[in-house]
Design a protein around this motif. Structure first.
Motif, PDB file in Angstrom:
ATOM      1  N   ASN A  85      33.909  30.172  38.826  1.00  0.00           N
ATOM      2  CA  ASN A  85      34.580  28.942  38.475  1.00  0.00           C
ATOM      3  C   ASN A  85      36.009  28.908  38.998  1.00  0.00           C
ATOM      4  O   ASN A  85      36.603  29.938  39.314  1.00  0.00           O
ATOM      5  CB  ASN A  85      34.572  28.743  36.959  1.00  0.00           C
ATOM      6  N   PHE A  86      36.574  27.701  39.047  1.00  0.00           N
ATOM      7  CA  PHE A  86      37.909  27.509  39.607  1.00  0.00           C
ATOM      8  C   PHE A  86      38.954  28.334  38.867  1.00  0.00           C
ATOM      9  O   PHE A  86      39.802  28.967  39.481  1.00  0.00           O
ATOM     10  CB  PHE A  86      38.263  26.021  39.555  1.00  0.00           C
ATOM     11  N   CYS A  87      38.910  28.338  37.529  1.00  0.00           N
ATOM     12  CA  CYS A  87      39.800  29.166  36.717  1.00  0.00           C
ATOM     13  C   CYS A  87      38.957  30.149  35.915  1.00  0.00           C
ATOM     14  O   CYS A  87      38.028  29.756  35.207  1.00  0.00           O
ATOM     15  CB  CYS A  87      40.641  28.312  35.764  1.00  0.00           C
ATOM     16  N   THR A  88      39.275  31.424  36.049  1.00  0.00           N
ATOM     17  CA  THR A  88      38.520  32.468  35.370  1.00  0.00           C
ATOM     18  C   THR A  88      39.496  33.374  34.639  1.00  0.00           C
ATOM     19  O   THR A  88      40.457  33.856  35.227  1.00  0.00           O
ATOM     20  CB  THR A  88      37.703  33.303  36.368  1.00  0.00           C
ATOM     21  N   GLY A  89      39.250  33.588  33.338  1.00  0.00           N
ATOM     22  CA  GLY A  89      40.124  34.422  32.527  1.00  0.00           C
ATOM     23  C   GLY A  89      39.489  35.759  32.235  1.00  0.00           C
ATOM     24  O   GLY A  89      38.271  35.867  32.049  1.00  0.00           O
ATOM     25  N   GLU A 103      45.385  38.816  24.769  1.00  0.00           N
ATOM     26  CA  GLU A 103      46.066  38.546  26.026  1.00  0.00           C
ATOM     27  C   GLU A 103      44.998  38.326  27.089  1.00  0.00           C
ATOM     28  O   GLU A 103      43.950  38.963  27.083  1.00  0.00           O
ATOM     29  CB  GLU A 103      46.927  39.733  26.445  1.00  0.00           C
ATOM     30  N   MET A 104      45.276  37.434  28.012  1.00  0.00           N
ATOM     31  CA  MET A 104      44.302  37.119  29.048  1.00  0.00           C
ATOM     32  C   MET A 104      45.013  36.808  30.352  1.00  0.00           C
ATOM     33  O   MET A 104      46.092  36.211  30.357  1.00  0.00           O
ATOM     34  CB  MET A 104      43.442  35.927  28.612  1.00  0.00           C
ATOM     35  N   LYS A 105      44.424  37.243  31.443  1.00  0.00           N
ATOM     36  CA  LYS A 105      44.862  36.846  32.777  1.00  0.00           C
ATOM     37  C   LYS A 105      43.915  35.767  33.274  1.00  0.00           C
ATOM     38  O   LYS A 105      42.705  35.983  33.334  1.00  0.00           O
ATOM     39  CB  LYS A 105      44.820  38.033  33.747  1.00  0.00           C
ATOM     40  N   ILE A 106      44.473  34.598  33.629  1.00  0.00           N
ATOM     41  CA  ILE A 106      43.649  33.507  34.134  1.00  0.00           C
ATOM     42  C   ILE A 106      43.981  33.276  35.605  1.00  0.00           C
ATOM     43  O   ILE A 106      45.128  32.986  35.951  1.00  0.00           O
ATOM     44  CB  ILE A 106      43.886  32.223  33.329  1.00  0.00           C
ATOM     45  N   HIS A 107      42.978  33.442  36.450  1.00  0.00           N
ATOM     46  CA  HIS A 107      43.116  33.239  37.893  1.00  0.00           C
ATOM     47  C   HIS A 107      42.566  31.847  38.239  1.00  0.00           C
ATOM     48  O   HIS A 107      41.417  31.554  37.919  1.00  0.00           O
ATOM     49  CB  HIS A 107      42.340  34.306  38.662  1.00  0.00           C
ATOM     50  N   CYS A 108      43.383  31.010  38.867  1.00  0.00           N
ATOM     51  CA  CYS A 108      42.953  29.673  39.266  1.00  0.00           C
ATOM     52  C   CYS A 108      43.076  29.530  40.789  1.00  0.00           C
ATOM     53  O   CYS A 108      44.119  29.891  41.356  1.00  0.00           O
ATOM     54  CB  CYS A 108      43.788  28.590  38.589  1.00  0.00           C
ATOM     55  N   GLY A 109      42.054  29.008  41.412  1.00  0.00           N
ATOM     56  CA  GLY A 109      42.057  28.851  42.869  1.00  0.00           C
ATOM     57  C   GLY A 109      41.141  29.863  43.503  1.00  0.00           C
ATOM     58  O   GLY A 109      40.384  30.564  42.839  1.00  0.00           O
ATOM     59  N   SER A 110      41.192  29.917  44.819  1.00  0.00           N
ATOM     60  CA  SER A 110      40.282  30.829  45.528  1.00  0.00           C
ATOM     61  C   SER A 110      41.015  32.067  46.019  1.00  0.00           C
ATOM     62  O   SER A 110      42.203  32.200  45.821  1.00  0.00           O
ATOM     63  CB  SER A 110      39.633  30.108  46.703  1.00  0.00           C
TER      64      SER A 110
END
Length: 304
Positions: free
Chosen positions: A197-201, A297-304
């Motif tokens: 998905n576009f944003c993944t935590g 706590e979470m790291k959310i990556h958005c984009g490719s």
């Protein structure tokens, strides 16, 4: 609303991952912990209050009559000084909690006095001042969707008004630890499988949150069940993009409210010459649902 920019930690030990809260939930067993639970208020407001709480704190909250406003009082080393703590006033705005004001720094009891504009009572808090008799209360009057400056020129005697929060209203957050109320893993959990998905935590290296750009809902796991919280409107209205901030947003499902704060600067970059830009958000998720309170706590990556 001013968020505490502190590094959040996973709350819970030895498998106790959530804090028991009052929620009416069919199929959830009732137990003795309910005796100690604060008055029910909207989930979104609880999530906003508890996003700043820790196990050392005590919390109390109550509706302000039938006005649609709610008052909270959070006591702890990070929230109070020698003069006491500052009560905060909330209401719902759509599906989101909105802080509309606060009262003078003070102590409990806190009382409702009389109906003011829009039938919202004035509120009075007990204050400590060596020039005033013990138990003196200072009021704030409601007007224009907020509570005005404290009326120090018009102190009130102890026992004024109808008490809505007292010392006995305070619930130590530590005593709200849930004990076996969830059918499965309590609090936030890991999603089965993985997706692009576009944003993944991620919690650590394990996927715990997904949202595909443009979708009206995200996917998360809480108390062993997959939930689909609604995406805040700011992410769906142009010009939404990967740089949209997660800070001070609420993601609400039917039985779950999540308060999100950014706890570190947003980073990002470009993975390669043929790649789009990406952003990385470091956030704290505070979830309230099925009588549980959990923070991760979470790291959310958005984009490719």
């Amino acid at each position: 609303m001013s968020a505490l920019r502190v590094k959040a930690k996973r709350i819970g030990t030895c498998g106790i991952a959530g804090f028991a809260l009052w929620l009416t939930s069919p199929g959830m067993a009732q137990d003795e912990t309910e005796t100690y639970l604060p008055t029910p208020i909207p989930d979104a407001i609880r999530a906003a209050i508890l996003a700043e709480a820790s196990v050392e704190d005590a919390v109390a909250w109550a509706p302000v009559g039938d006005s649609g406003y709610y008052v909270s009082y959070l006591r702890g080393p990070g929230h109070c000084g020698s003069g006491g703590c500052r009560a905060r006033v909330w209401r719902m705005e759509g599906n989101k909690a909105k802080e509309v004001g606060h009262l003078s720094v003070g102590h409990l009891p806190l009382a409702a006095l009389w109906d003011g504009p829009e039938s919202v009572p004035a509120l009075a808090v007990t204050v400590s001042d060596r020039t005033l008799p013990e138990g003196t209360m200072i009021s704030s009057i409601f007007a224009d969707d907020t509570y005005g400056e404290p009326a120090w020129d018009y102190p009130l005697p102890a026992g004024s008004g109808d008490i809505i929060l007292s010392e006995t209203s305070l619930t130590p957050v530590e005593t709200l630890l849930g004990r076996g109320n969830a059918r499965d893993q309590a609090g936030f959990g890991i999603l089965p499988g993985s997706s692009g998905n576009f944003c993944t935590g991620f919690i650590g290296k394990k996927q715990a949150f997904t949202w595909d750009f443009g979708d009206p809902v995200a996917t998360i796991r809480f108390n062993g069940k997959i939930r689909y919280p609604k995406v805040p409107q700011k992410f769906l209205s142009p010009p939404a993009d990967a740089s949209s901030e997660f800070d001070d947003t609420q993601w609400l499902a039917d039985d779950l409210a999540i308060q999100v704060y950014e706890i570190a600067p947003v980073s990002g970059g470009v993975a390669g010459p043929e790649s789009d830009a990406f952003t990385v958000h470091t956030v704290s998720f505070t979830g309230v649902g099925e009588r549980y309170f959990d923070r991760v706590e979470m790291k959310i990556h958005c984009g490719s």
